[in-house]
Design a protein around this motif. Structure first.
Motif, PDB file in Angstrom:
ATOM      1  N   PHE A   1     -50.961  37.478  16.137  1.00 12.13           N
ATOM      2  CA  PHE A   1     -49.547  37.802  16.121  1.00 12.13           C
ATOM      3  C   PHE A   1     -49.302  38.937  17.102  1.00 12.13           C
ATOM      4  O   PHE A   1     -50.219  39.663  17.480  1.00 12.13           O
ATOM      5  CB  PHE A   1     -49.057  38.175  14.714  1.00 12.13           C
ATOM      6  CG  PHE A   1     -49.464  39.530  14.212  1.00 12.13           C
ATOM      7  CD1 PHE A   1     -48.766  40.680  14.572  1.00 12.13           C
ATOM      8  CD2 PHE A   1     -50.552  39.672  13.354  1.00 12.13           C
ATOM      9  CE1 PHE A   1     -49.136  41.937  14.099  1.00 12.13           C
ATOM     10  CE2 PHE A   1     -50.937  40.912  12.869  1.00 12.13           C
ATOM     11  CZ  PHE A   1     -50.223  42.054  13.244  1.00 12.13           C
ATOM     12  N   TRP A   2     -48.058  39.069  17.524  1.00 13.96           N
ATOM     13  CA  TRP A   2     -47.674  40.233  18.318  1.00 13.96           C
ATOM     14  C   TRP A   2     -46.434  40.835  17.697  1.00 13.96           C
ATOM     15  O   TRP A   2     -45.750  40.194  16.889  1.00 13.96           O
ATOM     16  CB  TRP A   2     -47.489  39.874  19.790  1.00 13.96           C
ATOM     17  CG  TRP A   2     -46.260  39.112  20.178  1.00 13.96           C
ATOM     18  CD1 TRP A   2     -45.928  37.840  19.843  1.00 13.96           C
ATOM     19  CD2 TRP A   2     -45.202  39.579  21.037  1.00 13.96           C
ATOM     20  NE1 TRP A   2     -44.741  37.472  20.420  1.00 13.96           N
ATOM     21  CE2 TRP A   2     -44.273  38.519  21.163  1.00 13.96           C
ATOM     22  CE3 TRP A   2     -44.966  40.782  21.711  1.00 13.96           C
ATOM     23  CZ2 TRP A   2     -43.104  38.638  21.932  1.00 13.96           C
ATOM     24  CZ3 TRP A   2     -43.807  40.888  22.475  1.00 13.96           C
ATOM     25  CH2 TRP A   2     -42.902  39.832  22.590  1.00 13.96           C
ATOM     26  N   CYS A   3     -46.173  42.088  18.027  1.00  8.74           N
ATOM     27  CA  CYS A   3     -45.026  42.785  17.451  1.00  8.74           C
ATOM     28  C   CYS A   3     -44.429  43.702  18.509  1.00  8.74           C
ATOM     29  O   CYS A   3     -45.114  44.137  19.434  1.00  8.74           O
ATOM     30  CB  CYS A   3     -45.424  43.564  16.199  1.00  8.74           C
ATOM     31  SG  CYS A   3     -46.753  44.752  16.433  1.00  8.74           S
ATOM     32  N   TRP A   4     -43.130  43.986  18.347  1.00  8.91           N
ATOM     33  CA  TRP A   4     -42.447  44.747  19.383  1.00  8.91           C
ATOM     34  C   TRP A   4     -41.254  45.507  18.815  1.00  8.91           C
ATOM     35  O   TRP A   4     -40.709  45.162  17.771  1.00  8.91           O
ATOM     36  CB  TRP A   4     -41.973  43.819  20.505  1.00  8.91           C
ATOM     37  CG  TRP A   4     -40.960  42.798  20.070  1.00  8.91           C
ATOM     38  CD1 TRP A   4     -39.601  42.883  20.157  1.00  8.91           C
ATOM     39  CD2 TRP A   4     -41.223  41.524  19.454  1.00  8.91           C
ATOM     40  NE1 TRP A   4     -39.001  41.760  19.652  1.00  8.91           N
ATOM     41  CE2 TRP A   4     -39.980  40.907  19.207  1.00  8.91           C
ATOM     42  CE3 TRP A   4     -42.400  40.859  19.094  1.00  8.91           C
ATOM     43  CZ2 TRP A   4     -39.863  39.665  18.615  1.00  8.91           C
ATOM     44  CZ3 TRP A   4     -42.293  39.606  18.499  1.00  8.91           C
ATOM     45  CH2 TRP A   4     -41.045  39.018  18.265  1.00  8.91           C
TER      46      TRP A   4
ATOM     47  N   LEU B   1     -49.222  44.714   9.754  1.00  8.05           N
ATOM     48  CA  LEU B   1     -48.294  45.395  10.650  1.00  8.05           C
ATOM     49  C   LEU B   1     -48.363  46.906  10.458  1.00  8.05           C
ATOM     50  O   LEU B   1     -48.395  47.671  11.436  1.00  8.05           O
ATOM     51  CB  LEU B   1     -46.864  44.898  10.409  1.00  8.05           C
ATOM     52  CG  LEU B   1     -46.503  43.546  11.008  1.00  8.05           C
ATOM     53  CD1 LEU B   1     -45.202  43.031  10.415  1.00  8.05           C
ATOM     54  CD2 LEU B   1     -46.393  43.640  12.530  1.00  8.05           C
ATOM     55  N   VAL B   2     -48.388  47.334   9.210  1.00  6.99           N
ATOM     56  CA  VAL B   2     -48.464  48.772   8.921  1.00  6.99           C
ATOM     57  C   VAL B   2     -49.761  49.350   9.475  1.00  6.99           C
ATOM     58  O   VAL B   2     -49.776  50.453  10.050  1.00  6.99           O
ATOM     59  CB  VAL B   2     -48.356  49.012   7.404  1.00  6.99           C
ATOM     60  CG1 VAL B   2     -48.672  50.467   7.067  1.00  6.99           C
ATOM     61  CG2 VAL B   2     -46.955  48.645   6.900  1.00  6.99           C
ATOM     62  N   ALA B   3     -50.860  48.600   9.318  1.00  6.92           N
ATOM     63  CA  ALA B   3     -52.149  49.087   9.816  1.00  6.92           C
ATOM     64  C   ALA B   3     -52.196  49.095  11.339  1.00  6.92           C
ATOM     65  O   ALA B   3     -52.695  50.055  11.947  1.00  6.92           O
ATOM     66  CB  ALA B   3     -53.271  48.213   9.253  1.00  6.92           C
ATOM     67  N   LEU B   4     -51.680  48.044  11.958  1.00  2.00           N
ATOM     68  CA  LEU B   4     -51.710  47.947  13.415  1.00  2.00           C
ATOM     69  C   LEU B   4     -50.812  48.982  14.066  1.00  2.00           C
ATOM     70  O   LEU B   4     -51.173  49.599  15.074  1.00  2.00           O
ATOM     71  CB  LEU B   4     -51.291  46.539  13.848  1.00  2.00           C
ATOM     72  CG  LEU B   4     -51.257  46.263  15.354  1.00  2.00           C
ATOM     73  CD1 LEU B   4     -52.678  46.247  15.921  1.00  2.00           C
ATOM     74  CD2 LEU B   4     -50.559  44.940  15.654  1.00  2.00           C
TER      75      LEU B   4
ATOM     76  N   PRO C   1     -53.152  44.508  24.131  1.00  2.00           N
ATOM     77  CA  PRO C   1     -54.080  43.908  23.174  1.00  2.00           C
ATOM     78  C   PRO C   1     -54.746  44.947  22.286  1.00  2.00           C
ATOM     79  O   PRO C   1     -55.174  46.000  22.760  1.00  2.00           O
ATOM     80  CB  PRO C   1     -55.103  43.206  24.073  1.00  2.00           C
ATOM     81  CG  PRO C   1     -55.093  44.009  25.345  1.00  2.00           C
ATOM     82  CD  PRO C   1     -53.679  44.505  25.505  1.00  2.00           C
ATOM     83  N   GLN C   2     -54.819  44.655  21.004  1.00  2.00           N
ATOM     84  CA  GLN C   2     -55.466  45.533  20.032  1.00  2.00           C
ATOM     85  C   GLN C   2     -56.374  44.700  19.119  1.00  2.00           C
ATOM     86  O   GLN C   2     -56.088  43.542  18.830  1.00  2.00           O
ATOM     87  CB  GLN C   2     -54.419  46.253  19.187  1.00  2.00           C
ATOM     88  CG  GLN C   2     -53.536  47.221  19.949  1.00  2.00           C
ATOM     89  CD  GLN C   2     -54.289  48.465  20.373  1.00  2.00           C
ATOM     90  OE1 GLN C   2     -55.262  48.877  19.746  1.00  2.00           O
ATOM     91  NE2 GLN C   2     -53.846  49.084  21.467  1.00  2.00           N
ATOM     92  N   GLY C   3     -57.454  45.341  18.662  1.00  2.00           N
ATOM     93  CA  GLY C   3     -58.329  44.704  17.681  1.00  2.00           C
ATOM     94  C   GLY C   3     -59.322  43.724  18.250  1.00  2.00           C
ATOM     95  O   GLY C   3     -60.032  43.047  17.492  1.00  2.00           O
ATOM     96  N   GLY C   4     -59.409  43.617  19.568  1.00  2.00           N
ATOM     97  CA  GLY C   4     -60.315  42.643  20.170  1.00  2.00           C
ATOM     98  C   GLY C   4     -61.309  43.252  21.122  1.00  2.00           C
ATOM     99  O   GLY C   4     -61.776  42.580  22.051  1.00  2.00           O
ATOM    100  N   GLY C   5     -61.663  44.519  20.921  1.00  2.00           N
ATOM    101  CA  GLY C   5     -62.620  45.174  21.809  1.00  2.00           C
ATOM    102  C   GLY C   5     -61.925  45.887  22.948  1.00  2.00           C
ATOM    103  O   GLY C   5     -60.712  46.107  22.943  1.00  2.00           O
TER     104      GLY C   5
END
Length: 405
Positions: free
Chosen positions: A278-281, A317-320, A92-96
């Motif tokens: 969203f998720w990415c892999w 996506l680029v930022a994450l 998980p990213q971006g949620g604390g």
């Protein structure tokens, strides 16, 4: 010879058609698209005929329990490839300050929480004692997977989508659509592409189909189009009232996919953007090396609308994934809710549905039979469910028409 039409050349329609042909039935498959596979769509990142890595613009992962799909793959000599990552585990990213372990523990508590009739996933989450940021991360994971808002998702979905076990995930070598292509190859000229069904007229004596190619009469018809398309299909006389009500109580989720090429090598990975839903892999290919592409999946109407506005999703996506050397110029985004032959991604367990609705929709009516992932019960929304539903419909046709295998 008994003559049967199958409407739709996705996994459900092709499974039904092959099973019927195996039993000696004269089959015609009518597909509105110019390709087979339906919502299973494999293509090189650089377009048809290209040499780039194969991406799945629709259904992707072959998971534990996909026994029917595996048997079809064996029949056609197709091989599964281990992706080297797990569909179930996403950082998980971006949620604390939330970890995968936090989400796993919360999901376990969520699955064990007492439920009452009519409670939503959001309501169930509200009753679990976890930190708000952890609850939000779990909610994000469930909304992405179900492609629908947790406020309108039945609580029972947590039994299926809140798993965080580190289980392997596979894809078909060369693309999942290879199975559809192989099935269609067996059927040969029985598959007619670019033929859309306009109206179905049925009676106890036969079924008349009006299509863009003309009118034809059949002993039975198997309808395998996606749920929203089925709801709008002209059928005369209409389906029974209770069946139509059940159809409209079912929910179709909204999802989209994005793929962006990589300029340099990367390890396997799976990351969830909690706020953006969203998720990415990154995943391994047939030779075990990681394919040079970042894959993304967004779920729920709000997320799809927000992310597919211009190049918003590619920017996110680029930022994450600033750990990856992405090439935004190669990006491909695929949406399904605005596809006229899909109108959505896959069925979701919405609160409006009543017990038995899926079975009621799937039940034969005179010489009409219904298949598709939305009729597959616990396997709804999955490639496995589509295949199972097609074979189930074929068995019903054979029984109704007195055809022995």
């Amino acid at each position: 010879m008994t003559r049967v039409a199958v409407i739709g050349a996705g996994f459900a329609g092709l499974a039904a058609a092959v099973d019927l042909v195996d039993a000696g039935v004269d089959v015609v498959v009518l597909e509105a698209r110019d390709r087979v596979g339906g919502r299973v769509w494999s293509q090189p990142l650089d377009g048809p005929g290209g040499t780039g890595p194969v991406i799945e613009r629709g259904a992707e992962f072959v998971l534990a329990g996909y026994d029917v799909m595996r048997s079809w793959l064996v029949r056609f000599g197709l091989r599964l490839v281990d992706t080297g990552m797990s569909y179930y585990v996403r950082e998980p990213q971006g949620g604390g300050d939330v970890t995968v372990t936090d989400m796993r523990d919360a999901a376990t508590a969520l699955a064990a929480a007492p439920r009452t009739d009519g409670v939503s996933v959001a309501g169930l989450l509200a009753g679990v004692e976890v930190r708000p940021e952890v609850a939000e991360a779990v909610r994000s994971r469930i909304e992405v997977s179900c492609a629908w808002s947790a406020d309108d998702l039945a609580a029972d979905v947590v039994d299926h989508v809140a798993s965080f076990a580190d289980l392997p995930s596979h894809r078909v070598e060369g693309g999942n659509q290879q199975l559809a292509v192989a099935m269609a190859g067996l059927l040969g000229t029985r598959v007619r592409l670019g033929v859309a069904v306009r109206e179905i007229g049925h009676s106890p004596k036969g079924v008349l189909l009006e299509t863009t190619a003309g009118t034809d009469l059949f002993d039975a018809v198997v309808i395998t189009v996606p749920l929203p398309v089925l709801c709008e299909l002209e059928i005369t006389p209409p389906l029974p009232y209770d069946k139509r009500l059940a159809l409209h109580r079912l929910t179709m989720g909204h999802a989209a996919k994005a793929h962006v090429g990589l300029r340099s090598a990367a390890p396997t990975s799976a990351v969830l953007s909690v706020p953006d839903r969203f998720w990415c892999w990154t995943a391994a290919g047939p030779d075990g090396d990681v394919l040079p592409v970042l894959n993304g999946f967004a779920g729920s109407p709000a997320a799809v609308d927000a992310l597919t506005d211009g190049d918003t999703w590619v920017q996110r996506l680029v930022a994450l994934r600033d750990d990856l050397d992405l090439d935004p110029a190669t990006a491909v985004v695929t949406t399904w809710h605005d596809d006229p032959w899909a109108r959505g991604a896959y069925s979701a367990d919405g609160l409006a549905a009543q017990p038995g609705d899926a079975e009621l929709v799937a039940a034969p009516h005179h010489r009409l039979f219904v298949a598709g992932e939305h009729t597959a019960g616990a396997w709804s929304g999955l490639m496995e469910g589509a295949l199972r539903s097609g074979s189930r419909a074929a068995r019903e046709v054979l029984a109704a028409l007195g055809v022995r295998r």
